[in-house]
Motif scaffolding. Sequence first.
Motif, PDB file in Angstrom:
ATOM      1  N   TYR A  50       0.936  -1.152  -0.041  1.00 19.24           N
ATOM      2  CA  TYR A  50      -0.179   0.133  -0.011  1.00 19.24           C
ATOM      3  C   TYR A  50       0.712   1.290  -0.105  1.00 19.24           C
ATOM      4  CZ  TYR A  50      -3.923   3.060   0.895  1.00 19.24           C
ATOM      5  OH  TYR A  50      -5.106   4.127   0.907  1.00 19.24           O
ATOM      6  N   ALA A  51       1.989   1.212   0.788  1.00 13.84           N
ATOM      7  CA  ALA A  51       2.828   2.486   0.970  1.00 13.84           C
ATOM      8  C   ALA A  51       3.348   2.774  -0.379  1.00 13.84           C
ATOM      9  CB  ALA A  51       3.814   2.047   1.798  1.00 13.84           C
ATOM     10  N   VAL A  52       3.930   1.653  -1.139  1.00 14.46           N
ATOM     11  CA  VAL A  52       4.651   1.610  -2.552  1.00 14.46           C
ATOM     12  C   VAL A  52       3.374   2.118  -3.482  1.00 14.46           C
ATOM     13  CG1 VAL A  52       5.566   0.463  -4.269  1.00 14.46           C
ATOM     14  CG2 VAL A  52       6.299  -0.254  -2.105  1.00 14.46           C
ATOM     15  N   GLU A  53       2.278   1.585  -3.474  1.00 17.14           N
ATOM     16  CA  GLU A  53       1.361   2.118  -4.471  1.00 17.14           C
ATOM     17  C   GLU A  53       1.138   3.746  -4.256  1.00 17.14           C
ATOM     18  OE1 GLU A  53       0.311   0.540  -7.155  1.00 17.14           O
ATOM     19  OE2 GLU A  53       1.763  -1.189  -6.524  1.00 17.14           O
ATOM     20  N   LYS A  54       0.878   3.958  -3.038  1.00 17.60           N
ATOM     21  CA  LYS A  54       0.659   5.384  -2.738  1.00 17.60           C
ATOM     22  C   LYS A  54       1.865   6.470  -3.122  1.00 17.60           C
ATOM     23  CE  LYS A  54      -1.487   8.226   0.880  1.00 17.60           C
ATOM     24  NZ  LYS A  54      -1.976   8.241   2.388  1.00 17.60           N
ATOM     25  N   LYS A  55       3.225   5.960  -3.057  1.00 14.19           N
ATOM     26  CA  LYS A  55       4.024   6.656  -3.397  1.00 14.19           C
ATOM     27  C   LYS A  55       4.162   6.667  -5.194  1.00 14.19           C
ATOM     28  CE  LYS A  55       7.282   6.395   0.673  1.00 14.19           C
ATOM     29  NZ  LYS A  55       8.215   6.017   1.140  1.00 14.19           N
ATOM     30  N   MET A  56       3.887   5.619  -5.756  1.00 16.19           N
ATOM     31  CA  MET A  56       3.983   5.400  -7.177  1.00 16.19           C
ATOM     32  C   MET A  56       3.037   6.064  -7.740  1.00 16.19           C
ATOM     33  SD  MET A  56       6.084   1.885  -7.903  1.00 16.19           S
ATOM     34  CE  MET A  56       6.564   2.553  -9.636  1.00 16.19           C
ATOM     35  N   ALA A  57       1.945   6.633  -7.071  1.00 12.79           N
ATOM     36  CA  ALA A  57       0.674   7.002  -8.099  1.00 12.79           C
ATOM     37  C   ALA A  57       0.705   8.320  -8.383  1.00 12.79           C
ATOM     38  CB  ALA A  57      -0.678   6.859  -7.001  1.00 12.79           C
TER      39      ALA A  57
ATOM     40  N   ALA B 134      -9.486   4.130  -4.496  1.00  7.02           N
ATOM     41  CA  ALA B 134      -8.643   3.978  -5.709  1.00  7.02           C
ATOM     42  C   ALA B 134      -8.162   2.375  -5.698  1.00  7.02           C
ATOM     43  CB  ALA B 134      -7.118   4.569  -5.465  1.00  7.02           C
ATOM     44  N   ILE B 135      -8.522   1.826  -6.830  1.00  7.33           N
ATOM     45  CA  ILE B 135      -8.633   0.480  -7.241  1.00  7.33           C
ATOM     46  C   ILE B 135      -7.183  -0.230  -6.836  1.00  7.33           C
ATOM     47  CG2 ILE B 135      -7.975   0.475  -9.701  1.00  7.33           C
ATOM     48  CD1 ILE B 135     -10.048  -1.891  -9.886  1.00  7.33           C
ATOM     49  N   GLN B 136      -6.003   0.651  -7.194  1.00  6.49           N
ATOM     50  CA  GLN B 136      -4.806   0.460  -6.746  1.00  6.49           C
ATOM     51  C   GLN B 136      -4.467  -0.186  -5.114  1.00  6.49           C
ATOM     52  OE1 GLN B 136      -5.582   2.997  -8.601  1.00  6.49           O
ATOM     53  NE2 GLN B 136      -4.049   3.680  -9.916  1.00  6.49           N
ATOM     54  N   GLY B 137      -5.292   0.731  -4.550  1.00  2.00           N
ATOM     55  CA  GLY B 137      -5.234   0.383  -3.096  1.00  2.00           C
ATOM     56  C   GLY B 137      -5.885  -0.854  -2.656  1.00  2.00           C
ATOM     57  N   VAL B 138      -6.656  -1.294  -3.666  1.00  7.26           N
ATOM     58  CA  VAL B 138      -6.991  -2.881  -3.160  1.00  7.26           C
ATOM     59  C   VAL B 138      -6.154  -3.936  -4.077  1.00  7.26           C
ATOM     60  CG1 VAL B 138      -9.182  -4.438  -3.582  1.00  7.26           C
ATOM     61  CG2 VAL B 138      -9.345  -2.037  -3.217  1.00  7.26           C
ATOM     62  N   ALA B 139      -5.797  -3.631  -5.202  1.00  4.61           N
ATOM     63  CA  ALA B 139      -5.402  -4.646  -6.078  1.00  4.61           C
ATOM     64  C   ALA B 139      -3.733  -5.067  -5.748  1.00  4.61           C
ATOM     65  CB  ALA B 139      -4.908  -4.223  -7.273  1.00  4.61           C
ATOM     66  N   GLY B 140      -3.073  -3.899  -5.138  1.00  2.00           N
ATOM     67  CA  GLY B 140      -1.566  -4.147  -4.583  1.00  2.00           C
ATOM     68  C   GLY B 140      -1.530  -4.678  -3.251  1.00  2.00           C
ATOM     69  N   PRO B 141      -2.351  -4.488  -2.323  1.00  4.89           N
ATOM     70  CA  PRO B 141      -2.229  -5.154  -1.037  1.00  4.89           C
ATOM     71  C   PRO B 141      -2.732  -6.644  -1.147  1.00  4.89           C
ATOM     72  CG  PRO B 141      -2.710  -2.639  -0.722  1.00  4.89           C
ATOM     73  CD  PRO B 141      -2.850  -3.135  -2.242  1.00  4.89           C
ATOM     74  N   GLU B 142      -3.740  -6.736  -1.771  1.00  2.00           N
ATOM     75  CA  GLU B 142      -4.338  -7.930  -1.776  1.00  2.00           C
ATOM     76  C   GLU B 142      -3.338  -9.151  -2.463  1.00  2.00           C
ATOM     77  OE1 GLU B 142      -7.195  -9.445  -0.438  1.00  2.00           O
ATOM     78  OE2 GLU B 142      -7.035  -7.585   0.771  1.00  2.00           O
ATOM     79  N   SER B 143      -2.866  -8.521  -3.667  1.00  2.00           N
ATOM     80  CA  SER B 143      -1.804  -9.255  -4.309  1.00  2.00           C
ATOM     81  C   SER B 143      -0.577  -9.647  -3.462  1.00  2.00           C
ATOM     82  CB  SER B 143      -1.275  -8.901  -5.570  1.00  2.00           C
ATOM     83  OG  SER B 143      -2.403  -8.394  -6.457  1.00  2.00           O
ATOM     84  N   ALA B 144      -0.197  -8.724  -2.795  1.00  2.00           N
ATOM     85  CA  ALA B 144       0.942  -8.941  -1.785  1.00  2.00           C
ATOM     86  C   ALA B 144       0.600  -9.736  -0.580  1.00  2.00           C
ATOM     87  CB  ALA B 144       1.492  -7.578  -1.407  1.00  2.00           C
TER      88      ALA B 144
END
Length: 502
Positions: free
Chosen positions: A279-286, A296-306
């Motif tokens: 989540y921290a990585v996605e927020k920084k790269m957004a 934000a769909i990235q906030g679900v996709a990234g953490p759930e995959s990780a």
Amino acid sequence: MELLNHLSVGFGVALTAVNLMYAFIGVLLGTLIGVLPGIGPVATIAMLLPTTYALQPVSALIMLAGIYYGAQYGGSTTSILINMPGETSSAVTCLDGYQMARKGEAGAALSIAAIGSFFAGCVATVLVAAVSVPLSELALKFGPAEYFSLMTLGLIGATVLAHGSLIKAIAMVILGLLLGIVGTDVNSGVARFDFGIPELSDGLGVVSVAMGLFGFAEIILNLESTEKRELLSSKIKGFWLTRKQIRDAAPAVLRGTALGSVLGILPGGGAMLSSFASYAVEKKMAKDPSQFGRGAIQGVAGPESANNAGAQTSFIPLLTLGIPENAVMAMMVGAMTIHNIQPGPQVMTSNPSLFWGLIASMWIGNLMLVVLNLPLIGIWIKLLTVPYRLLYPAILLFCAIGVYTVNNTSFDVMQTAFFGLLGVVFMKLECEPAPLLLGFVLGPMMEENLRRALLLSRGDPFVFVQRPISAGLLIAAALLIVVIGLPNIRKKREEAFQEAVT
């Protein structure tokens, strides 16, 4: 080619009717209990561990693995639909998953959680299969000194990555080590710390300790909760993702999978550390970080995959080295021991059908989760409408029956109740019980390897620094302590966990 031969053996085992049935039962039960708010994978496995005792070892481990990632997946459903994480690693999914649901995109959020989890699980399982052979060959060169040093590093890693105060985490590890030496000394045959109670001559049961600290304690604390669960009143629809959603989510899934696969191997890591880091990585790269927390769909996709990748790769240290790196893996060690399987690299050579059957079942279990869960969303929503006061007495009764059936003695039930009350006290004092369980499981193994190493070296304590691998592991453990002791690092650690809690 050798790896493909091993996997063909594994799929031959995992695709038998019996093992397919137990994999299905595992993911179904795991999701069923994992959906309930506040009951995560640790508590779920603790509750359902007794149900596997009558099974064949390979079926038991396949079912437990299914329970693990089923409960992991169930937590995301609760986070998205009612803004209450089923377990810690799903806490970050609440931030954007629930906001998507409020905007009428609950179906999309559930779909990307399922797709991301499935993709990450498949990739991580490939990594588990690829890494297992070379790591097991390396582990066969380990002696007692190396194993003792490796376990020391694992416990220190788990302590550093535990929530809250370092001092409390260290205290919990030490308490776990002390509880682990209760029982009869293997070498001398003398009973230790049994206080004259015959039932303690064989030591404390891992089921009683785990179910008490994680199962009973979680249930009691959940009964105290006054939070109201706000279920979505509208019907969930829109499970098909739009092209824009796919474009936004795909990079996050790939990054989350890579990050989770690496962090899952670390001692004390696994799903929780992976999801927060993602989540921290996605927020920084957004491009627009302000969208995070607003759906934000990235906030679900990234953490759930990780999350799922970390859960899968946490099996690597267990299967190759016999070392549990988190509380769930500690219970898997207990399950293997009960079935007379010594965790470690020798499992691959002595029982290849079990080893590769378990790995192959991970693919099958992840596929079952996708096929099973999206159609059953309506049932999970109905389950969440059942009041706590009706649900949890039934779960407590089920747990008590499960504990009793292990040895058919009421002492085990009383022991579990005691650790349940102790777990409540620990949580009230903000002492995380996971390091205690790791210390409890690793304690006897550490003692055995310590004594064996000293026996082989004729009492020379320098044997641990004279052997290169052992010395390297101890140096890594010492550096970890020094690094976490630095003021800046310690401050960042506290801020990270504070952010995770909020």
